[in-house]
Scaffold this motif. Structure first.
Motif, short mmCIF file in Angstrom:
data_model
loop_
_atom_site.label_atom_id
_atom_site.label_comp_id
_atom_site.label_asym_id
_atom_site.label_seq_id
_atom_site.Cartn_x
_atom_site.Cartn_y
_atom_site.Cartn_z
N PRO A 126 1.03 -0.72 -0.09
CA PRO A 126 0.08 -0.06 -0.13
C PRO A 126 0.94 1.20 0.48
CG PRO A 126 0.21 -1.10 1.93
CD PRO A 126 0.56 -2.01 1.56
N LEU A 127 0.04 1.92 -0.41
CA LEU A 127 1.39 3.38 -0.59
C LEU A 127 0.62 4.17 0.75
CD1 LEU A 127 2.81 5.11 -2.32
CD2 LEU A 127 0.28 6.60 -3.09
N THR A 128 2.59 4.13 1.56
CA THR A 128 1.32 4.97 2.84
C THR A 128 1.41 6.36 2.64
OG1 THR A 128 3.76 5.27 2.76
CG2 THR A 128 3.89 3.37 3.52
N ALA A 129 1.68 7.05 3.87
CA ALA A 129 0.84 8.73 4.35
C ALA A 129 2.33 8.95 3.57
CB ALA A 129 1.15 8.76 5.35
N TRP A 130 3.11 9.00 4.06
CA TRP A 130 4.93 9.41 3.16
C TRP A 130 4.27 9.42 1.74
CZ3 TRP A 130 7.90 12.98 3.28
CH2 TRP A 130 9.50 13.25 3.35
N GLY A 131 4.53 8.51 1.74
CA GLY A 131 4.93 7.97 0.02
C GLY A 131 3.56 8.49 -0.64
N GLY A 132 1.82 9.18 -0.55
CA GLY A 132 1.58 9.79 -0.60
C GLY A 132 1.98 11.74 -1.28
N PHE A 133 2.15 12.25 0.31
CA PHE A 133 2.84 12.88 0.49
C PHE A 133 3.72 13.53 -0.56
CE2 PHE A 133 5.93 15.81 2.63
CZ PHE A 133 4.70 17.44 1.99
N ARG A 134 5.20 12.68 -1.12
CA ARG A 134 6.10 12.19 -1.95
C ARG A 134 6.11 12.79 -2.48
NH1 ARG A 134 8.54 7.82 0.15
NH2 ARG A 134 7.73 6.76 -2.23
N GLN A 135 5.01 11.57 -3.42
CA GLN A 135 4.52 11.32 -4.87
C GLN A 135 4.43 13.32 -4.68
OE1 GLN A 135 1.60 9.54 -6.27
NE2 GLN A 135 2.78 7.80 -6.01
N GLY A 136 3.41 13.22 -4.05
CA GLY A 136 2.78 15.49 -4.86
C GLY A 136 4.20 15.93 -4.45
N ILE A 137 4.89 16.43 -3.68
CA ILE A 137 5.79 16.95 -3.78
C ILE A 137 7.05 17.13 -4.73
CG2 ILE A 137 7.62 16.34 -2.35
CD1 ILE A 137 7.87 19.10 -1.28
N LEU A 138 7.52 15.89 -5.53
CA LEU A 138 8.07 15.69 -6.26
C LEU A 138 7.46 15.91 -7.28
CD1 LEU A 138 9.93 12.24 -5.37
CD2 LEU A 138 11.24 14.56 -5.31
N SER A 139 6.59 15.66 -7.72
CA SER A 139 5.57 15.93 -9.11
C SER A 139 5.87 17.31 -9.40
CB SER A 139 4.31 14.76 -9.17
OG SER A 139 3.36 15.75 -8.06
N ASN A 140 5.02 18.05 -8.44
CA ASN A 140 5.43 19.33 -8.55
C ASN A 140 6.60 20.18 -8.59
OD1 ASN A 140 4.96 22.65 -6.81
ND2 ASN A 140 3.19 22.11 -8.00
N VAL A 141 7.08 19.71 -7.84
CA VAL A 141 8.47 20.58 -7.72
C VAL A 141 9.29 20.45 -8.93
CG1 VAL A 141 10.74 20.50 -6.72
CG2 VAL A 141 8.72 20.57 -4.57
N LEU A 142 8.88 19.03 -9.63
CA LEU A 142 10.10 18.63 -11.13
C LEU A 142 9.87 18.76 -11.66
CD1 LEU A 142 11.10 14.73 -9.90
CD2 LEU A 142 12.99 16.94 -9.81
N ASN A 143 8.36 19.10 -11.80
CA ASN A 143 8.30 19.98 -13.37
C ASN A 143 8.46 21.23 -13.27
OD1 ASN A 143 6.24 20.91 -15.29
ND2 ASN A 143 4.53 19.92 -13.96
N PRO A 144 9.11 21.81 -14.29
CA PRO A 144 9.24 23.53 -14.77
C PRO A 144 8.31 23.91 -14.97
CG PRO A 144 9.57 21.76 -16.67
CD PRO A 144 9.37 20.71 -15.40
N LYS A 145 6.74 23.83 -15.37
CA LYS A 145 5.68 24.40 -15.96
C LYS A 145 5.32 25.26 -14.94
CE LYS A 145 5.35 21.83 -20.40
NZ LYS A 145 5.98 22.99 -20.43
N PRO A 146 4.93 25.10 -13.32
CA PRO A 146 4.80 26.01 -12.04
C PRO A 146 5.90 27.24 -11.98
CG PRO A 146 4.89 23.86 -11.48
CD PRO A 146 5.54 23.73 -12.41
N ILE A 147 7.03 27.51 -12.16
CA ILE A 147 8.63 28.21 -12.42
C ILE A 147 7.70 29.01 -13.49
CG2 ILE A 147 11.09 28.22 -12.84
CD1 ILE A 147 11.66 26.14 -11.43
N ILE A 148 7.78 28.56 -14.79
CA ILE A 148 7.41 29.12 -15.96
C ILE A 148 6.01 30.53 -15.47
CG2 ILE A 148 6.81 29.47 -18.29
CD1 ILE A 148 8.38 26.80 -18.43
N PHE A 149 5.04 29.47 -14.91
CA PHE A 149 3.63 30.40 -14.96
C PHE A 149 4.09 31.07 -13.58
CE2 PHE A 149 0.58 31.17 -11.82
CZ PHE A 149 -0.72 30.72 -13.17
#
Length: 211
Positions: A111-134
């Protein structure tokens, strides 16, 4: 600073951006479907925490350096694309198993743990250059040069954080309410399959984009 802030244009633009379907929406809804609304909430929390990183980079001018260096920007973009493709492949692998989504601790072997869900969220956002451009294109329109650019950027990121958390938590709760329907193996397979295809598609699109 606050008394001169352009509240209506900013809130309208951020609300439209937040509610537009994208990677964030897909991750929150899928994790809420597999682990309940709390896991969806924690995934959303990770995504929204990433906003402060983008706001800080924008205010400090580091994103200008990032966007000005073709090699560095490309490496950053491919890292984000690879992570999205990885998440998509994981979803597709899950779609191969005829097991419905459930909401107990015994729902899956890994199962995906609470930390795993949080980690997925922050990595998907931080590693996406689109928000930087926006943020680089959008936030300066609302910054008063008489005050700290960093403080104002973090203030606007906080507003974005609150709007996004409310919207994505609402989505997580709606998905959780549909848990009986989602518990059907065929439904889970279709949703995992669509999620996987969309995430891989977003990853490929990001990798092939020029900016």
């Amino acid at each position: 600073m606050i008394e001169h802030f352009q509240w209506l244009p900013f809130l309208l633009a951020i609300s439209v951006l937040t509610m537009s379907p994208g990677v964030d929406t897909i991750l929150v809804m899928r994790n809420a479907a597999t682990g309940g609304w709390r896991l969806g909430f924690l995934t959303s929390l990770g995504i929204c925490m990433g906003l402060f990183a983008h706001a800080t980079l924008s205010a400090l001018g580091l994103s200008v350096i990032l966007l000005g260096s073709a090699g560095l920007f490309t490496a950053f973009k491919f890292a984000g694309a690879a992570y999205l493709v990885y998440l998509g492949v994981q979803a597709l692998r899950s779609a191969m198993k005829p097991v419905g989504m459930t909401f107990s601790d015994k729902k899956m072997s890994k199962p995906l743990t609470a930390w795993g869900g949080f980690r997925q969220g922050i990595l998907s956002n931080v590693l996406n250059p689109k928000p930087i451009i926006f943020y680089m294109a959008f936030l300066p329109q609302f910054i008063d040069p008489s005050y700290s650019a960093l403080g104002q950027s973090l203030f606007m990121a906080s507003l974005h954080f609150m709007i996004a958390m409310v919207w994505q938590t609402f989505l997580a709760l709606m998905v959780h309410k549909a848990r009986v329907w989602l518990a059907r193996p065929k439904v889970a397979q279709v949703l995992d399959g669509l999620t996987g295809i969309l995430l891989v598609g977003f990853g490929v699109k990001l990798a092939l984009s020029q900016r």
